[in-house]
Design an enzyme around this catalytic site. Structure first.
Site, PDB file in Angstrom:
ATOM      1  N   ASP A 123       3.597   5.395  -6.395  1.00 42.26           N
ATOM      2  CA  ASP A 123       4.314   4.071  -6.959  1.00 42.26           C
ATOM      3  C   ASP A 123       4.161   4.488  -8.403  1.00 42.26           C
ATOM      4  OD1 ASP A 123       4.871   1.640  -7.041  1.00 42.26           O
ATOM      5  OD2 ASP A 123       3.670   1.038  -5.486  1.00 42.26           O
ATOM      6  N   ILE A 140       0.682  -1.176  -0.087  1.00 41.47           N
ATOM      7  CA  ILE A 140       0.136  -0.035   0.026  1.00 41.47           C
ATOM      8  C   ILE A 140       0.837   1.284  -0.087  1.00 41.47           C
ATOM      9  CG2 ILE A 140      -2.008  -1.035   1.232  1.00 41.47           C
ATOM     10  CD1 ILE A 140      -1.135   0.045   3.828  1.00 41.47           C
ATOM     11  N   LYS A 141       2.306   1.009   0.424  1.00 39.53           N
ATOM     12  CA  LYS A 141       3.090   2.427   0.414  1.00 39.53           C
ATOM     13  C   LYS A 141       2.286   3.642   0.769  1.00 39.53           C
ATOM     14  CE  LYS A 141       6.096   0.672  -3.492  1.00 39.53           C
ATOM     15  NZ  LYS A 141       5.317  -0.535  -3.907  1.00 39.53           N
ATOM     16  N   ARG A 142       1.752   3.568   1.912  1.00 43.22           N
ATOM     17  CA  ARG A 142       1.089   4.460   2.839  1.00 43.22           C
ATOM     18  C   ARG A 142       2.171   5.235   3.584  1.00 43.22           C
ATOM     19  NH1 ARG A 142      -2.460   2.760  -0.392  1.00 43.22           N
ATOM     20  NH2 ARG A 142      -4.758   2.554   0.088  1.00 43.22           N
TER      21      ARG A 142
END
Lengths: 284, 284
Positions: B100, A96-98
């Site tokens: 991303d 999710i790369k939050r």
């Protein structure tokens, strides 16, 4: 500690992480006859892949962007996929790369470590510093959860940001030390921390530098197959320590396309997973 | 260009951006008698706030973390909120801080610039470099969308990462130059780009340095009110150029709590918004 479970799975099954970057164009031909919504098909696609690979792999990484792209229906398939990975007792990594702080960070932690979108581990972006990581600490400590912090990625423009020269060292080396520091309170019996890092495989030499710098950090490594990473490079890294799971998405989940798109197409994906397992094991 | 519309709204209405970081504990007391799901209440809360402030403010920022925290039901309220902002012809900023690349970046762009989660502008994390920004370019060019890139945030631990010394300059100054470069092809008639930046207000002097460095960049500024930013600081910045919208969340959307929690509680939120408008205008 989740990291002990992941470490064990990576040794017992293989270091493979199957990337469920699933989308409509990857569906086998026979899906077009099925009377289901695209969301239902998305889950069915994932379920079949999981059923046909779970004895061969360490974990599954679900890239949330592919599900957000389909709106509410996509998010329902995302939720069902995470629940199913849990049901079959496998480890899920939500990619999710939050990255956000204080109350907002707490909301992300609640949202992705409990309820509809519960995963075992998350990828996190730490551009905002430890404040973007600490909201997850209680879940690591009390609910057996874990993180992978974005450190060094394989894409070419990462040079502009992650490789920026900071007093003789690239920026990511400074970030690397922060990751090791944040991870220190969460060491498992395996010697690695439940706070790991995402490091790409395109530059194997840089990977080896990071590996030496961070001996207690476990890695989520994208870049095998479609993105250019080779078994040989991974072998060299994993020979020193079994410090990583290796993600492959398209290389596995599209293995059936144009070859076998009938109801037994899943065997093709299983065969591709077996080939990757053998490729990695040849170097170990 | 979306930036011309936002610039105009900020001048005609006010530079206020209302942050819809909405959650159950902010609901007025009278909501507890309503027979609705929490998701329905969440949307109703937002709708009432929008209805009672839209003639006073430039835009609304919806912080997705608060909705993800409630799972599928939360995401439905998120979708309805964005659709409603569009319906009343206001500008929505989805505070998603996604970051991303390549196919994954394209999925995020599709997911948040079309369909259920469509917003006018997004916040983006560029730790992965331009590859995490370029997937949005087609939407900026062809669909009148825009971005705010995370540049310098107000939280204390941002010092560890954003302020890292890179050859005599903090890291964020290097990032700032990248933001200005990426934004250059998307300049509007107002002189600002549809690729802006998120810069906190806690350190007003640093803000002024960034402002001089990036004369074509428009800012989304969190940190007014609850986070310590003052009207005076903002006034000094906006006097030089009307280059920003100023977000306030809790300071506005909890103004009714403990004061008026009946059906006309929304007037309290409107009054708080008016006070903020007057506070800002006093310095312009």
């Amino acid at each position: 500690m989740i990291i002990d479970r992941l470490y064990q799975e990576a040794i017992e099954k293989s270091p493979i992480c199957v990337g469920l970057d699933s989308q409509e164009s990857y569906f086998p031909q026979y899906f077009s006859d099925e009377k289901m919504s695209i969301g239902e098909k998305l889950f069915l696609f994932n379920k079949n892949i999981i059923d046909h690979t779970l004895d061969l792999v360490a974990c599954y990484k679900v890239q949330v962007a592919y599900y957000e792209a389909l709106g509410l229906e996509g998010m329902e398939a995302y939720s069902k996929t995470l629940k199913y990975i849990k049901e079959v007792n496998k480890i899920s990594i939500a990619d999710i790369k939050r990255g956000d702080i204080s109350a907002t960070g707490q909301m992300y932690a609640k949202g992705h470590f409990t309820g509809d979108f519960e995963a075992d581990m998350l990828t996190i972006n730490a551009y905002m510093g430890e404040d973007a990581v600490s909201p997850y600490y209680p879940y690591i400590k009390e609910s057996g959860k874990g993180l992978f912090i974005l450190l060094k990625t394989s894409n070419s423009s990462a040079k502009e940001t992650q490789d920026m020269d900071c007093n003789g060292k690239p920026y990511y080396e400074h970030m690397a030390k922060l990751v090791e520091k944040w991870g220190d309170p969460f060491l498992g019996d395996c010697g690695f921390s439940s706070i790991g890092a995402v490091v790409g495989l395109t530059y194997p030499k840089e990977f080896e530098v990071i590996q030496e710098l961070l001996p207690k950090t476990f890695y989520l490594v994208p870049g095998y197959g479609a993105q250019g990473g080779k078994g040989e490079d991974i072998g060299r890294i994993l020979k020193k320590s079994r410090c990583a799971v290796i993600n492959s998405s398209r290389g596995l989940i599209t293995a059936h396309k144009g070859i076998n798109e009938g109801e037994n197409c899943w065997d093709e994906i299983r065969r591709a997973t077996l080939r990757m397992k053998e490729d990695l094991e040849a170097w170990l």
